[in-house]
Design an enzyme around this catalytic site. Structure first.
Site, PDB file in Angstrom:
ATOM      1  CD  GLU A 207      -2.889  -1.249   2.292  1.00 41.51           C
ATOM      2  OE1 GLU A 207      -4.045  -1.603   2.068  1.00 41.51           O
ATOM      3  OE2 GLU A 207      -2.488  -0.898   3.433  1.00 41.51           O
ATOM      4  CD  GLU A 272      -4.754  -6.038   2.104  1.00 46.95           C
ATOM      5  OE1 GLU A 272      -5.528  -5.279   2.741  1.00 46.95           O
ATOM      6  OE2 GLU A 272      -3.520  -6.064   2.292  1.00 46.95           O
TER       7      GLU A 272
END
Length: 410
Positions: A207, A272
């Site tokens: 991320e 995710e």
């Protein structure tokens, strides 16, 4: 089943049985035996050499065959080795073909130069069991992992490295990061697909949204230097040219629409699919399985070729590894509760969808995502039937006697 060591045993047993049968009751021919032994050796070596993992704009490709990856996240230190076989068996029974996990640096090297891979940190045992259950593995090495884990998975001793700045183009950080990633890659080398193991995907960083473009490109160069033989991912943020950019969210529909323009040569992957974690002092979040099924079906309709539940089994934060305000049990509303028992109706409801996706995977992947066709819907405000984008059908054309249509209410 992936082409791993199990196929080696099958082929070798077959060949050895054949050799013994031919030799019974006859005088052995030394030249024939030698020639046969050489053929046997070469065939076994060829199988041990593993299998090839590549990708194009549609999907991950394993030995020239497209594979739809239905994945669930299980963090090995958030469960116990005794639980792993049951967790994997339930994943396999529910239609999953892939397990995803982070590698937690501060668990394995809490003291610089001293490594721990025992008990809940036994990564090799975890990978062995995944292989035994015919499950692929996505290994997210990081080294920063976030994950509601103490210090994002980074060891505390990094703070005392001279002139270090984390996760930017900084010599001290890149030196330690590279050393750790090289150690992990060498440690699990036998488990990469190229060597017949279950690891088909690897991830660097996590991320990343800091904006240091020079560091991002260095990450890409590092993935090539590590030579894992696997495609590398960078999720939910910036990505290097050598990696696949992937999505993290509760719903990645908007990402799907932009991905084809921003990354036209990469498959559409969802690393995710969030289930949400628990915090002390706040109500426990419970995501309705119908909501999850909807976003997954829509993702497939829009061209997705991979999705991963974060988490499949959340488990427990043992010791002091939970990040601030995070409860001991982790994402208990996942498909499996923290103690490993199934979470109904989520487990069964989504299991039907998983098996349908796998059954029709070749129909889905051998063609581009079809355009949505507007359908009639009931306009409750105008009290009449209308045609528009509120309800659409995505029709995958018939292949090998199978046809698939996905209805989406927007």
């Amino acid at each position: 089943m992936y082409k791993g060591l199990k196929s080696v045993y099958t082929h070798s047993s077959h060949y050895f049985l054949f050799a013994r049968t031919e030799g019974l009751g006859t005088r052995p021919n030394i030249m024939k035996i030698a020639a046969f032994t050489l053929i046997l050796f070469l065939s076994v070596c060829q199988t041990v050499s593993g299998y090839n993992v590549t990708y194009d704009d549609r999907s991950i490709i394993i030995d020239n065959q497209r594979v739809f990856l239905v994945s669930g996240c299980v963090h090995y230190p958030r469960s116990t080795p005794a639980m792993w076989p049951d967790l994997f068996a339930k994943a396999k029974a529910n239609g999953l073909n892939t397990i995803q996990t982070y590698v937690f640096w501060n668990l394995h090297e809490s003291t610089k130069g001293t490594y721990n891979f025992t008990d809940r940190a036994d990564l090799k045992q975890f990978l062995d069991l995944a292989k035994q259950h015919d499950l692929y593995v996505t290994l997210r090495i990081g080294p920063f992992v976030a994950s509601e884990w103490d210090f994002g998975g980074l060891p505390v001793w990094l703070n005392w490295e001279r002139n270090i700045q984390f996760r930017v183009y900084n010599e001290a950080w890149m030196r330690e990061m590279k050393a750790w990633m090289q150690y992990v890659v060498e440690y699990v080398d036998e488990y990469f697909a190229k060597n017949g193991g279950p690891i088909i995907l690897t991830q660097i960083e996590n991320e990343y949204q800091i904006g240091d473009e020079k560091y991002v490109q260095w990450c890409g160069e590092l993935t090539e230097e590590l030579e894992t033989g696997t495609p590398w991912l960078m999720c939910n943020g910036e990505s290097a040219n050598e990696t696949i950019n992937t999505c993290n969210s509760c719903d990645c529909s908007s990402y799907a629409h932009s991905h084809v323009h921003l990354h036209p040569k990469q498959p559409l992957m969802w690393t995710e699919l969030w289930q949400k974690h628990e915090n002390w002092g706040k109500a426990q979040f419970a995501r309705d399985p119908r909501s999850v099924a909807f976003v997954v079906a829509k993702w497939v309709a829009l061209g997705g070729s991979h999705f991963n539940y974060y988490m499949w089994h959340g488990g427990n934060n043992y010791g002091h590894y939970a990040a601030a305000s995070i409860t001991q049990f982790y994402q208990d509303n996942a498909h499996l509760h923290s103690d490993g028992t199934v979470n109904e109706p989520k487990y069964s409801h989504l299991g039907k969808l998983h098996k349908l996706v796998v059954e029709y995977s070749q129909v889905i992947l051998e063609q581009k995502s079809p355009p949505g066709v507007d359908l009639l819907y009931w306009n409750r405000y105008a009290h009449k039937w209308e045609k528009g984008t509120e309800q659409q059908s995505y029709k995958f054309v018939k292949m090998k006697g199978k046809r698939l249509s996905i209805l989406v209410n927007n």
